[in-house]
Structures are given as C-alpha cells and as structure tokens.
Scaffold this motif. Structure first.
Motif, PDB file in Angstrom:
ATOM      1  N   TYR A 292       0.848  -1.198   0.000  1.00  0.00           N
ATOM      2  CA  TYR A 292       0.000   0.000   0.000  1.00  0.00           C
ATOM      3  C   TYR A 292       0.881   1.245   0.000  1.00  0.00           C
ATOM      4  CZ  TYR A 292      -3.349  -3.307   2.134  1.00  0.00           C
ATOM      5  OH  TYR A 292      -4.125  -4.387   2.425  1.00  0.00           O
TER       6      TYR A 292
ATOM      7  N   VAL B 164       3.303  10.139  -3.731  1.00  0.00           N
ATOM      8  CA  VAL B 164       2.431  11.093  -3.033  1.00  0.00           C
ATOM      9  C   VAL B 164       1.902  12.236  -3.911  1.00  0.00           C
ATOM     10  CG1 VAL B 164       2.960  10.635  -0.636  1.00  0.00           C
ATOM     11  CG2 VAL B 164       4.459  12.139  -1.911  1.00  0.00           C
ATOM     12  N   GLU B 165       1.488  11.909  -5.118  1.00  0.00           N
ATOM     13  CA  GLU B 165       0.752  12.873  -5.942  1.00  0.00           C
ATOM     14  C   GLU B 165      -0.730  12.479  -5.922  1.00  0.00           C
ATOM     15  OE1 GLU B 165       1.562  15.698  -7.258  1.00  0.00           O
ATOM     16  OE2 GLU B 165       3.561  15.437  -6.411  1.00  0.00           O
ATOM     17  N   HIS B 166      -1.568  13.274  -6.598  1.00  0.00           N
ATOM     18  CA  HIS B 166      -3.011  13.032  -6.567  1.00  0.00           C
ATOM     19  C   HIS B 166      -3.378  11.584  -6.895  1.00  0.00           C
ATOM     20  CE1 HIS B 166      -2.871  17.400  -6.940  1.00  0.00           C
ATOM     21  NE2 HIS B 166      -4.069  17.407  -6.399  1.00  0.00           N
ATOM     22  N   GLU B 167      -2.906  11.121  -8.069  1.00  0.00           N
ATOM     23  CA  GLU B 167      -3.339   9.808  -8.534  1.00  0.00           C
ATOM     24  C   GLU B 167      -2.819   8.700  -7.629  1.00  0.00           C
ATOM     25  OE1 GLU B 167      -2.119  12.088 -10.515  1.00  0.00           O
ATOM     26  OE2 GLU B 167      -3.659  12.456 -12.037  1.00  0.00           O
TER      27      GLU B 167
ATOM     28  N   LEU C 288      -2.007   8.745  -4.476  1.00  0.00           N
ATOM     29  CA  LEU C 288      -2.680   8.674  -3.186  1.00  0.00           C
ATOM     30  C   LEU C 288      -4.066   8.070  -3.320  1.00  0.00           C
ATOM     31  CD1 LEU C 288      -1.578  12.052  -1.673  1.00  0.00           C
ATOM     32  CD2 LEU C 288      -1.079   9.808  -0.758  1.00  0.00           C
ATOM     33  N   GLU C 289      -4.761   8.492  -4.382  1.00  0.00           N
ATOM     34  CA  GLU C 289      -6.116   7.962  -4.576  1.00  0.00           C
ATOM     35  C   GLU C 289      -6.080   6.446  -4.782  1.00  0.00           C
ATOM     36  OE1 GLU C 289      -8.123   9.671  -7.920  1.00  0.00           O
ATOM     37  OE2 GLU C 289      -9.643   8.117  -7.866  1.00  0.00           O
TER      38      GLU C 289
ATOM     39  N   SER D  71      -3.717   4.382  -3.958  1.00  0.00           N
ATOM     40  CA  SER D  71      -3.228   3.707  -2.766  1.00  0.00           C
ATOM     41  C   SER D  71      -4.331   3.582  -1.724  1.00  0.00           C
ATOM     42  CB  SER D  71      -2.049   4.484  -2.207  1.00  0.00           C
ATOM     43  OG  SER D  71      -1.642   3.964  -0.997  1.00  0.00           O
ATOM     44  N   PHE D  72      -5.160   4.634  -1.585  1.00  0.00           N
ATOM     45  CA  PHE D  72      -6.222   4.582  -0.581  1.00  0.00           C
ATOM     46  C   PHE D  72      -7.284   3.539  -0.943  1.00  0.00           C
ATOM     47  CE2 PHE D  72     -10.050   6.033   1.636  1.00  0.00           C
ATOM     48  CZ  PHE D  72      -9.553   6.070   2.920  1.00  0.00           C
ATOM     49  N   LYS D  73      -7.657   3.507  -2.234  1.00  0.00           N
ATOM     50  CA  LYS D  73      -8.625   2.492  -2.670  1.00  0.00           C
ATOM     51  C   LYS D  73      -8.084   1.084  -2.416  1.00  0.00           C
ATOM     52  CE  LYS D  73     -10.866   4.981  -6.443  1.00  0.00           C
ATOM     53  NZ  LYS D  73     -10.787   5.179  -7.900  1.00  0.00           N
TER      54      LYS D  73
ATOM     55  N   ASP E 144      -6.241   0.665 -10.866  1.00  0.00           N
ATOM     56  CA  ASP E 144      -5.795   1.941 -10.324  1.00  0.00           C
ATOM     57  C   ASP E 144      -4.432   1.795  -9.662  1.00  0.00           C
ATOM     58  OD1 ASP E 144      -8.109   3.101 -11.113  1.00  0.00           O
ATOM     59  OD2 ASP E 144      -9.087   2.974  -9.159  1.00  0.00           O
TER      60      ASP E 144
ATOM     61  N   SER F  27      -0.376   3.182 -10.955  1.00  0.00           N
ATOM     62  CA  SER F  27       0.040   4.387 -10.240  1.00  0.00           C
ATOM     63  C   SER F  27       1.374   4.211  -9.528  1.00  0.00           C
ATOM     64  CB  SER F  27      -1.014   4.776  -9.208  1.00  0.00           C
ATOM     65  OG  SER F  27      -2.238   4.989  -9.844  1.00  0.00           O
TER      66      SER F  27
ATOM     67  N   GLN G 126      -7.974   0.726 -23.465  1.00  0.00           N
ATOM     68  CA  GLN G 126      -7.131   1.633 -22.672  1.00  0.00           C
ATOM     69  C   GLN G 126      -6.146   2.412 -23.546  1.00  0.00           C
ATOM     70  OE1 GLN G 126      -7.886   1.995 -19.521  1.00  0.00           O
ATOM     71  NE2 GLN G 126      -9.426   0.399 -19.818  1.00  0.00           N
TER      72      GLN G 126
ATOM     73  N   ARG H 218      -2.011   1.151 -17.601  1.00  0.00           N
ATOM     74  CA  ARG H 218      -3.361   0.712 -17.267  1.00  0.00           C
ATOM     75  C   ARG H 218      -3.769  -0.486 -18.121  1.00  0.00           C
ATOM     76  NH1 ARG H 218      -6.677   3.462 -13.998  1.00  0.00           N
ATOM     77  NH2 ARG H 218      -8.857   2.916 -14.127  1.00  0.00           N
TER      78      ARG H 218
ATOM     79  N   TYR I  42      -4.906  -4.242 -16.749  1.00  0.00           N
ATOM     80  CA  TYR I  42      -6.067  -5.039 -17.154  1.00  0.00           C
ATOM     81  C   TYR I  42      -5.625  -6.375 -17.725  1.00  0.00           C
ATOM     82  CZ  TYR I  42      -9.726  -1.671 -16.267  1.00  0.00           C
ATOM     83  OH  TYR I  42     -10.616  -0.857 -15.642  1.00  0.00           O
TER      84      TYR I  42
END
Lengths: 499, 120
Positions: A141, A148-151, A153-154, A156-158, A228, A232, A290, A295, A299
């Motif tokens: 994780y 630690v950019e937007h994508e 973090l998102e 990683s959190f999911k 995701d 990332s 894609q 990505r 898949y």
C-alpha cells in the motif's frame, strides 16, 4: 539444509531495518546493500532447488504448537519466481528511483514486501500466513502511494481499503477454521477437518477465504482496485505487484488453503474456474480500450491471472502443470512489460499511448524488450507464453471443457490485438516533435530488461527442447497439488507433522 | 448458552456495521472507521472463541493440576492471535490516517466521490 528456510524471510526483514539505519550515514550505501540482500535471497532460493520436501520447526517447537516452515515443490517454484523478479526489479530501481526523494525508504519498503511474500510462500501455519500477508500488503500500500501525488494517493487509498477488507475476510476464515479444529497449523487443521463431517461453518469459511484471496489477486468481480493501483505505482513496484505479489499472496495462498487445508471439493474448484474464466474475458476486453500503457498492462494482468486460476480449477494434472507454467511465465513477461513501460516513461515522461510514437529509432534496447514481452504475452512461438497458453487450452480440451478452451483461445487473440495496439502507438509510427531529444535508459535498467527478455525466450526454448525444465520446476509443484486432490494431502500432512 | 450466542449475534451485527460504513459512506474518515470496526469485530470473535464462563487465567501453579486447568482455564491461543492482529490493525490504521491527511492536502476534500481522477 532446512536451516536456510528462515533466512529467506530473515535476510530481507533484517536488511530493511539495517538499511534505514545505515542510510542516515550515507544515502549511496542503500544502492549497494538492498540489491545485494535481494541477490542473496535469490541465490538461496536457487540453491534450495531440487532438495526434497523438508519442514523446519521454528525454535524447536514441534507442531501443532510451534510455527512450521515447509519447503516443497510448490514453494520452490514460487521462491524462484518471486526472488528472481525481485532482484531484477530492485536492480532496475537503482536508476529508476533517482527521481524520487527518500530512495532508502523505498528500498526498505521493498525489502519488507519481499520478506512478507517469502513468508507467505514458506509458512505452514494459517495465522503466520496472515501476518506475512499483512506485512507484504501494508508495504505494498505504501509503495503504491510512494509518489504522493493526486493519482498515487487515490489509488493507494482504494487499494488499502479493499486490501484491508480482504485481510479481514481471510482472518474471519482463519477464525472459523480455528473454531472448528482448535488449531491454526495447516496440516493439523487438514487432519481434523478430514475427520469431521462437512459443515456449514466450513463452507462459510471457504467462502471467506476464497473472497479474501480473490480480492488480493484481483480476480473479477473483485478487481476494482487493481487497474488503479498497479499503474500508479513506480515501475519496479508495478512489476513486483503485477508480476509476483498477486500470485504469492493471492493465487499461491488460495491454492495452499484450498488444496492442503479445506480440500479441493468440486464446489471450490468450480468457483476457481468461474472466477478465472470471468477474469480472463472481462480483463481482456477492458484492456482493449485503454490508452494509458500501464493501465492496459494492469487489465492484462487481470486477464492472465484468470488463465492461471482457471487452469488450476480444472483439477487435472495437465491443468496444474499449465497453471504453474503460466504463473512462471506471467511473472517473467508482465514484469518485463511493466519495467519496459517504466523505461519508456523514464525516457519520454509520459505513458499515454496517444502522445507516444516512433520510439523504435530512439530507444533500441527498450523497443526490443517491449516487443519480446508483447510477443511472449500474446503467445507467439518460440516465446514462453505460447507454450503455457497452448498447454492451458489442451488441458481444457482434455478435461472436456470445450467452452473454456474456446474462450481461452479467443481471449489470446484479443491479447494479441491490444498488444499490437500498444506497439503500434508507442514504438512505431511517427516520432512526436517533443520527443526528438530522448535518450536510451541507463545500464541498470537496460540490464534488467534484457535479462527478463532472455528469460522469456530461453524458457520457451527450454520447454520445447526437452523435459528437464518441466521436471525441475513444474512437476514437483503439480505433484503437491495432485497430492491435495487425490490423496487428501497425506504427503503434505506427514511432511509437516512427521519429520 | 443463551448468553454466549447473543454475544455472537451482537458480534455479527458489529461486523455488519463495519461493512456498511465501508461501503455506504463516502467520507474518508468514516470509511476508515468502518475498516477499524470490522477488524475489531473479528478480534472480538476470536476472543469469544476462547471464552469460558467463570474461566481462569491459563497459568498453572501449585494450587491446580493440569487436568483441572484444561477444564477451567480460557483458551490462551486466540488471545495471542488477537494481540498480533491488533498490532497489525494499528499499522494499517496509521497508514490510513496518514493517507487521509495527504489526500486532504491534495484534493481539499474528504469526500471519496470527489476524489476520482482515475477512470477507465
């Protein structure tokens, strides 16, 4: 001989701490000790190859009281796959991770993840497996969110939320197994379960286990986090996640629990076939659309993991061989492809296929290795992917599952199509004006790429030429699964409990 | 036995609450709380497995022999497992909290439905 087993976990676990302490003195030192530690583990796993099934009782506590480590045919294959890919990935990171700050922390997390995976592979204890699974998962994780950019973090959190849910399900399965058997030793639990009649509790436990492991291995319909999380992450981490993590803590753990503890009943096997076939088809078709290179590869991982799980679910000797062979091959070519996409991103700064093109003139090494990986995964002879996909199709036919054979063949054509799309848009065509000044990747990255391409080609040829490869790597693993299928895991139980 | 089985049912309800928070809530912190509730439900379940009414601590001294101890003492193994599981849960919680802070710094929101750059 069996005293080596704890080292496979101990070396990476210890070095991840030592590395952090030493890196306070000098940042450069991590570049040396972390790859060396992984190399040591990889050498040990090759050294162990061919030794007979042995158990190691931690601290001299005999089962069912202590923790048992077990080395058998299935373990040997997984150890080699995990540690070889890990070494090449960490060697690649020496240059690739330059652009990130705090590289020593990356190495430590990487080593922790490796320790967790090796632990899952060698342990013979359900709760111990859960602990190692969590070590590997928590490290992964953090690694997914390393940028630690937007994508990042998102994603990683999911991944973290769904991963925690999966772990909780696995723990629920372990708790129910403990409630029914009074032990968490896998072999002991298997013996107890064989002596009591099948119950609804154990059916529920099996469901919890399968759901947890399917989430961890990204099978459809539990795949939402994978496309995701894998793209990332930094490229070497994507290679580890797609190449080995989903196999070690997903597929392998599922196989161990189903074949050695719960027993491969027709229901369990059919669930594996259905999940596998679904992942194979859905992953393949979603990959077609894609435009992001990584990505698409993610898949494609879902689709290929589907092939592997489906082959195991057939419950025949040939199916086991085919599944293990595809597992081995997928680790090689998927990590190669992720590392190649990382090399392209490193050189050009983008992974969007619409903004790439004509790289073949500028990046000869990366182009060659990308083509090698793409040809392997789409099943073009003489690369390794051809033989394992052929074996899977033959296994389906010989098991009388014509529909699955047709589906597997169709999806392999789909695979070929999306990899042609990827090559067409990234490597060939016109070079965009922005990318005129790009340069080839540095030595450590090129080395890992070439090594993995050679593995892809050599394994294909070795399998074609003679039975040595199959006898050395695949047959022992298939025999372990066959023992679980035909023999109520008697060999497994006696080697853990007996001596 | 009536007391114990109602404990198990309440335990299941706790688990259900955790799953509900995880799935239905969009707020990141509430999702995290859902994960924690779920973990605690499983921990409680493990502890309940080793529970005995009027049980004693599983320590043998001169006042009790082994056979009596086996009858009266609670099962120590689940307690050891739960300790490990709590520590793992703490690690996960720390990571989740750190990520929630970082996500808020980047997106200026805790709403998961607005954090949706990854599509396709």
């Amino acid at each position: 001989m069996n005293h080596i087993l704890p080292l496979l976990v101990g070396i990476p676990l210890g070095m991840s701490v030592i590395n952090l302490i030493l890196s306070k003195a000098s940042k450069r030192i991590s570049d040396v000790i972390a790859p060396l530690a992984v190399l040591a583990v990889a050498v040990l796993s090759f050294y162990l190859l061919g030794t007979e099934t042995t158990a190691y009782w931690m601290g001299g506590w005999y089962p069912p009281f202590g923790i048992t480590l077990l080395y058998d045919g299935l373990t040997s294959l997984l150890l080699i796959v995990v540690n070889t890919v890990a070494f090449l990935a960490i060697f690649y990171s020496i240059s690739y991770m330059e652009k990130y700050t705090s590289k020593p922390k990356f190495y430590s997390l990487f080593l922790l993840m490796l320790a967790g995976m090796n632990g899952v592979v060698i342990t013979g204890d359900l709760f111990n497996m859960f602990v190692f699974l969590e070590i590997a998962s928590i490290a992964s994780y953090a690694l997914v969110g390393f940028g630690v950019e937007h994508e990042e973090l998102e994603a990683s959190f999911k991944y973290l939320i769904l991963g925690s849910f999966a772990s909780t399900m696995i723990l629920l399965g372990i708790a129910l197994t403990y409630a029914m058997t009074g032990t968490v030793n896998m072999a002991d639990a298997a013996t107890m379960l064989q002596s009591i009649p099948a119950s609804k509790t154990m059916a529920f436990a099996a469901g919890a286990f399968i759901m947890g492991f399917a989430l961890k291995s990204g099978l459809v319909p539990f795949h939402a986090w994978l496309p995701d999380a894998h793209p990332s992450a930094p490229a070497p981490v994507s290679a580890m996640l797609s190449g080995v993590l989903i196999k070690a803590i997903g597929v392998y753990a599922m196989l161990r629990v189903i074949f050695n503890v719960l027993g491969p009943t027709a229901i369990n096997l059919n669930i594996m076939v259905v999940l596998g076939a679904l992942s194979m088809a859905v992953g393949g078709f979603l990959a077609l659309g894609q435009n992001d290179m990584k990505r698409m590869l993610a898949y494609s991982s879902i689709s290929q993991i589907g092939y592997i799980v489906m082959a195991f679910g057939l419950g025949t000797h040939l199916g086991f061989i085919a599944g293990l062979f595809h597992l081995f091959n997928h680790a090689a070519f998927k990590s190669l492809l992720f590392l190649s996409s990382g090399a392209i991103e490193h050189a050009t700064g983008t992974k969007d296929l619409r903004r790439l093109g004509g790289l073949s003139g500028k990046l000869p090494v990366t182009t060659t290795t990308t083509i090698a990986g793409a040809l392997s995964i789409s099943g073009v002879p003489p690369f390794n992917g051809f033989f394992s996909k052929l074996l899977i199709i033959i296994a389906c036919v010989s098991a009388g599952r014509w529909f699955l054979a047709a589906l597997a063949a169709t999806i392999s054509v789909v695979t070929l199509i999306y990899f042609f799309k990827m090559m067409r848009f990234s490597l060939f065509g016109e070079l965009p004006a922005k990318l005129q000044k790009i340069r080839e990747v540095p030595f450590p990255m090129a080395f890992s790429l070439i090594a993995l391409s050679v593995i892809c080609l050599a394994v294909g040829i070795a399998y074609f030429v003679g039975p040595t490869f199959s006898e050395l790597f695949l047959e022992p693993g298939a025999n372990v699964l066959l023992d679980g299928l035909k023999n109520n895991a008697a060999n497994y139980i006696s080697s853990v409990l007996g001596g | 036995m009536g007391g114990t089985s109602s404990l198990y049912i309440m335990n299941m309800a706790l688990m259900g609450m955790g799953i509900y928070a995880l799935i239905a809530k969009r707020h990141i912190i509430k999702k995290i709380i859902g994960v924690v509730i779920m973990e605690y439900a499983i921990n409680l379940f493990l502890i309940l497995l080793g529970y005995k009414t009027d049980g004693i601590a599983p320590i043998q001294d001169s006042s009790i022999n082994a056979a009596q101890l086996a009858v009266r003492a609670v099962d120590p193994l689940p307690q050891a497992l739960v300790l490990t599981s709590i520590v793992i849960g703490l690690g996960t919680l720390a990571l989740m909290a750190a990520q929630a802070i970082k996500l808020y710094e980047k997106y200026k929101t805790f709403d998961m439905s607005e954090i949706n750059r990854l599509r396709g």
